[in-house]
Design a protein around this motif. Structure first.
Motif, PDB file in Angstrom:
ATOM      1  N   ALA A   1       0.843  -1.203   0.000  1.00 57.56           N
ATOM      2  CA  ALA A   1       0.000   0.000   0.000  1.00 57.56           C
ATOM      3  C   ALA A   1       0.876   1.250   0.000  1.00 57.56           C
ATOM      4  O   ALA A   1       0.597   2.215  -0.717  1.00 57.56           O
ATOM      5  N   LYS A   2       1.942   1.225   0.777  1.00 52.69           N
ATOM      6  CA  LYS A   2       2.870   2.361   0.810  1.00 52.69           C
ATOM      7  C   LYS A   2       3.526   2.554  -0.565  1.00 52.69           C
ATOM      8  O   LYS A   2       3.659   3.682  -1.045  1.00 52.69           O
ATOM      9  N   CYS A   3       3.911   1.447  -1.203  1.00 51.97           N
ATOM     10  CA  CYS A   3       4.500   1.530  -2.550  1.00 51.97           C
ATOM     11  C   CYS A   3       3.503   2.118  -3.545  1.00 51.97           C
ATOM     12  O   CYS A   3       3.877   2.912  -4.419  1.00 51.97           O
TER      13      CYS A   3
ATOM     14  N   VAL B   1      -7.468  -1.080   1.408  1.00 56.80           N
ATOM     15  CA  VAL B   1      -6.604  -2.221   1.693  1.00 56.80           C
ATOM     16  C   VAL B   1      -7.510  -3.362   2.143  1.00 56.80           C
ATOM     17  O   VAL B   1      -8.281  -3.215   3.093  1.00 56.80           O
ATOM     18  N   TYR B   2      -7.435  -4.477   1.409  1.00 53.18           N
ATOM     19  CA  TYR B   2      -8.290  -5.637   1.706  1.00 53.18           C
ATOM     20  C   TYR B   2      -7.419  -6.819   2.097  1.00 53.18           C
ATOM     21  O   TYR B   2      -6.464  -7.151   1.398  1.00 53.18           O
ATOM     22  N   ARG B   3      -7.741  -7.420   3.212  1.00 55.49           N
ATOM     23  CA  ARG B   3      -7.003  -8.593   3.686  1.00 55.49           C
ATOM     24  C   ARG B   3      -7.801  -9.845   3.344  1.00 55.49           C
ATOM     25  O   ARG B   3      -8.993  -9.939   3.652  1.00 55.49           O
ATOM     26  N   GLU B   4      -7.138 -10.783   2.675  1.00 55.08           N
ATOM     27  CA  GLU B   4      -7.789 -11.999   2.204  1.00 55.08           C
ATOM     28  C   GLU B   4      -8.568 -12.693   3.322  1.00 55.08           C
ATOM     29  O   GLU B   4      -8.092 -12.814   4.449  1.00 55.08           O
ATOM     30  N   GLY B   5      -9.772 -13.109   2.981  1.00 53.76           N
ATOM     31  CA  GLY B   5     -10.613 -13.843   3.916  1.00 53.76           C
ATOM     32  C   GLY B   5     -11.398 -12.974   4.874  1.00 53.76           C
ATOM     33  O   GLY B   5     -12.177 -13.484   5.669  1.00 53.76           O
ATOM     34  N   SER B   6     -11.233 -11.658   4.807  1.00 51.26           N
ATOM     35  CA  SER B   6     -11.938 -10.784   5.748  1.00 51.26           C
ATOM     36  C   SER B   6     -13.351 -10.433   5.268  1.00 51.26           C
ATOM     37  O   SER B   6     -14.212 -10.111   6.077  1.00 51.26           O
ATOM     38  N   PHE B   7     -13.570 -10.452   3.961  1.00 54.47           N
ATOM     39  CA  PHE B   7     -14.867 -10.140   3.342  1.00 54.47           C
ATOM     40  C   PHE B   7     -15.384  -8.752   3.695  1.00 54.47           C
ATOM     41  O   PHE B   7     -16.563  -8.474   3.555  1.00 54.47           O
ATOM     42  N   SER B   8     -14.507  -7.884   4.170  1.00 54.85           N
ATOM     43  CA  SER B   8     -14.820  -6.470   4.404  1.00 54.85           C
ATOM     44  C   SER B   8     -13.498  -5.750   4.638  1.00 54.85           C
ATOM     45  O   SER B   8     -12.461  -6.385   4.776  1.00 54.85           O
ATOM     46  N   SER B   9     -13.563  -4.432   4.674  1.00 51.62           N
ATOM     47  CA  SER B   9     -12.356  -3.667   4.954  1.00 51.62           C
ATOM     48  C   SER B   9     -12.710  -2.378   5.669  1.00 51.62           C
ATOM     49  O   SER B   9     -13.620  -1.662   5.266  1.00 51.62           O
ATOM     50  N   ASN B  10     -11.987  -2.118   6.742  1.00 52.47           N
ATOM     51  CA  ASN B  10     -12.106  -0.836   7.429  1.00 52.47           C
ATOM     52  C   ASN B  10     -10.992   0.102   7.001  1.00 52.47           C
ATOM     53  O   ASN B  10     -10.910   1.225   7.473  1.00 52.47           O
TER      54      ASN B  10
ATOM     55  N   ILE C   1     -10.162   2.060   4.406  1.00 52.00           N
ATOM     56  CA  ILE C   1     -10.570   2.821   3.229  1.00 52.00           C
ATOM     57  C   ILE C   1     -10.311   4.287   3.532  1.00 52.00           C
ATOM     58  O   ILE C   1     -10.720   4.793   4.574  1.00 52.00           O
ATOM     59  N   VAL C   2      -9.608   4.952   2.626  1.00 55.45           N
ATOM     60  CA  VAL C   2      -9.308   6.361   2.866  1.00 55.45           C
ATOM     61  C   VAL C   2      -9.340   7.125   1.541  1.00 55.45           C
ATOM     62  O   VAL C   2      -8.928   6.609   0.504  1.00 55.45           O
ATOM     63  N   CYS C   3      -9.863   8.321   1.606  1.00 51.74           N
ATOM     64  CA  CYS C   3      -9.805   9.256   0.484  1.00 51.74           C
ATOM     65  C   CYS C   3      -8.690  10.230   0.826  1.00 51.74           C
ATOM     66  O   CYS C   3      -8.766  10.948   1.828  1.00 51.74           O
ATOM     67  N   ILE C   4      -7.653  10.231   0.010  1.00 46.98           N
ATOM     68  CA  ILE C   4      -6.477  11.040   0.293  1.00 46.98           C
ATOM     69  C   ILE C   4      -6.566  12.347  -0.484  1.00 46.98           C
ATOM     70  O   ILE C   4      -6.629  12.354  -1.713  1.00 46.98           O
ATOM     71  N   ASP C   5      -6.586  13.448   0.257  1.00 46.81           N
ATOM     72  CA  ASP C   5      -6.576  14.771  -0.367  1.00 46.81           C
ATOM     73  C   ASP C   5      -5.313  15.500   0.076  1.00 46.81           C
ATOM     74  O   ASP C   5      -4.451  14.919   0.751  1.00 46.81           O
TER      75      ASP C   5
END
Length: 175
Positions: A128-130, A153-162, A164-168
């Protein structure tokens, strides 16, 4: 994710709500009932082709290319995570171990960063940093590319993600 003509991407998004693929004697396949990400990619590709059929001739008459590229990624329970690159023609390819990521839109400035740093063994947070460094390179080198950036950023097997960011331009981490 989408790059290219925004009106095409928005039309595809709307069509996806109702688009379906014939499934013989079974109910039609939609993005809501697909049992594989491959089928979801097929539905997305069909939606792109529908927009082309509707708008392609008018765009061509106006001298505008039908240009929309999309990245589709996700996971359906019982299946591994999968990633697809969907082209303007509605056809697609799937990520492999050798090509473990896709980049759409302006790529000549940021892609070399990814090519040199990302491997299947790269930890997710580092990847993600790259991706952010790659985007920063593109932002600084091409005036037609700008903020905001959306990052999930989605981690395999999680079926959701917290994650999430909009970068301004006020995002302290990105700065």
């Amino acid at each position: 994710l989408s790059a290219g003509n925004l009106s095409i991407s928005q039309s595809v998004r709307e069509i996806l709500q109702v688009e379906k693929i014939d499934n013989g004697d079974k109910p039609p396949i939609t993005i809501w009932n697909a049992t594989s990400m491959f089928d979801v990619a097929r539905v997305l590709g069909r939606a792109v082709r529908r927009v082309y059929e509707q708008d392609g001739p008018s765009l061509k008459a106006a001298g505008i290319d039908f240009n929309a590229t999309m990245i589709l990624g996700g996971q359906i329970h019982g299946e591994a995570m999968r990633l697809f690159l969907v082209y303007s023609a509605g056809n697609f390819i799937e990520a492999t171990r050798e090509t473990c990521y896709f980049q759409i839109g302006e790529s000549k400035y940021g892609k070399p960063v990814l090519d040199r740093m990302i491997t299947p063994a790269t930890p997710l947070d580092e990847a993600a940093k790259c991706a952010l460094v790659s985007m920063d390179s593109t932002l600084k080198s091409n005036l037609s590319v700008g903020l905001p950036l959306d990052l999930l950023v989605y981690r395999e097997g999680s079926f959701s993600s917290n994650e999430i960011v909009c970068i301004d331009d006020t995002n302290p981490y990105f700065r």
